[in-house]
Design a protein around this motif. Structure first.
Motif, mmCIF file in Angstrom:
data_model
loop_
_atom_site.group_PDB
_atom_site.id
_atom_site.type_symbol
_atom_site.label_atom_id
_atom_site.label_comp_id
_atom_site.label_asym_id
_atom_site.label_seq_id
_atom_site.Cartn_x
_atom_site.Cartn_y
_atom_site.Cartn_z
ATOM 1 N N SER A 1 0.823 -1.219 0.000
ATOM 2 C CA SER A 1 0.000 0.000 0.000
ATOM 3 C C SER A 1 0.855 1.266 0.000
ATOM 4 O O SER A 1 1.948 1.290 0.573
ATOM 5 N N ASP B 1 0.318 3.710 1.783
ATOM 6 C CA ASP B 1 0.445 4.078 3.194
ATOM 7 C C ASP B 1 1.662 3.395 3.822
ATOM 8 O O ASP B 1 2.394 4.015 4.598
ATOM 9 N N LYS B 2 1.900 2.128 3.498
ATOM 10 C CA LYS B 2 3.073 1.409 4.025
ATOM 11 C C LYS B 2 4.363 2.067 3.541
ATOM 12 O O LYS B 2 5.316 2.221 4.306
ATOM 13 N N ALA C 1 4.748 5.266 2.513
ATOM 14 C CA ALA C 1 4.865 6.585 3.149
ATOM 15 C C ALA C 1 5.303 6.462 4.605
ATOM 16 O O ALA C 1 6.162 7.227 5.075
ATOM 17 N N LYS C 2 4.730 5.504 5.309
ATOM 18 C CA LYS C 2 5.072 5.317 6.722
ATOM 19 C C LYS C 2 6.535 4.896 6.873
ATOM 20 O O LYS C 2 7.229 5.368 7.771
ATOM 21 N N SER C 3 7.009 4.029 5.983
ATOM 22 C CA SER C 3 8.398 3.592 6.026
ATOM 23 C C SER C 3 9.344 4.776 5.826
ATOM 24 O O SER C 3 10.339 4.912 6.541
ATOM 25 N N ALA D 1 8.595 7.995 6.367
ATOM 26 C CA ALA D 1 8.427 8.895 7.516
ATOM 27 C C ALA D 1 9.171 8.393 8.750
ATOM 28 O O ALA D 1 9.695 9.197 9.526
ATOM 29 N N ASN D 2 9.246 7.083 8.926
ATOM 30 C CA ASN D 2 9.937 6.513 10.088
ATOM 31 C C ASN D 2 11.428 6.825 10.106
ATOM 32 O O ASN D 2 12.078 6.627 11.121
ATOM 33 N N HIS D 3 11.970 7.304 8.995
ATOM 34 C CA HIS D 3 13.403 7.586 8.926
ATOM 35 C C HIS D 3 13.749 9.062 9.144
ATOM 36 O O HIS D 3 14.922 9.422 9.166
ATOM 37 N N SER D 4 12.757 9.910 9.311
ATOM 38 C CA SER D 4 13.034 11.348 9.436
ATOM 39 C C SER D 4 13.828 11.694 10.687
ATOM 40 O O SER D 4 14.552 12.689 10.708
ATOM 41 N N HIS E 1 15.453 -1.946 3.535
ATOM 42 C CA HIS E 1 14.158 -2.616 3.674
ATOM 43 C C HIS E 1 13.758 -3.226 2.335
ATOM 44 O O HIS E 1 13.927 -2.599 1.291
#
Length: 148
Positions: A17, A19-20, A22-24, A26-29, A87
């Motif tokens: 998705s 969303d997955k 984008a979240k991945s 964002a988790n690195h910011s 990843h």
């Protein structure tokens, strides 16, 4: 105490998705040693086959072997390149035309390592992992996909 490398599950049921993804990202910011990310997204194409159109892909894998091989490829990438994160996500099951089936994401202090590692990982995944895709055509016929 010896570090044990746990085998990460790279598989996602169905499409990956947005969303997955984008979240991945964002988790690195908050990881401020990272200066570059490289991302590859594999998307299902509506190829034409003898006058018929591909409508989806059905992915299967020899799961245990694929996970072990993915772990080896991951370890080799970390030893070869100056990576901060890496990843890999690959679909299993049905993925429709236009949806994402492969997400490879590398991070590094500098762009060259991130880009080169990402490109190499995609090639290794396509050539070395026991994952197969069956094309489903618009007349409900199926044929195994041959990687190029």
């Amino acid at each position: 105490m010896e570090k044990v490398n746990k085998i990460k599950d790279i598989f996602v049921n169905g499409a990956i998705s947005p969303d997955k993804i984008a979240k991945s990202i964002a988790n690195h910011s908050g990881k401020t040693a990272i200066g570059a990310h490289s991302i590859f997204l594999g998307q299902i194409r509506a190829d034409e086959k003898d006058g018929k159109s591909v409508v989806s892909m059905e992915y299967t894998a020899y799961r245990d072997m694929a996970l072990e091989k993915a772990r080896e490829i991951r370890e080799e990438a970390f030893s070869k390149y100056d990576l901060t994160c890496l990843h890999i996500y690959h679909s299993l099951g049905e993925v429709k035309v236009g949806e994402i089936c492969l997400f490879v994401f590398t991070s590094s202090p500098h762009r060259k390592a991130a880009i080169t590692a990402c490109n190499e990982l995609v090639e290794r995944i396509k050539s070395d992992l026991p994952i197969w895709g069956k094309e489903v055509l618009d007349d409900d016929s199926e044929q195994w996909k041959v990687n190029r």
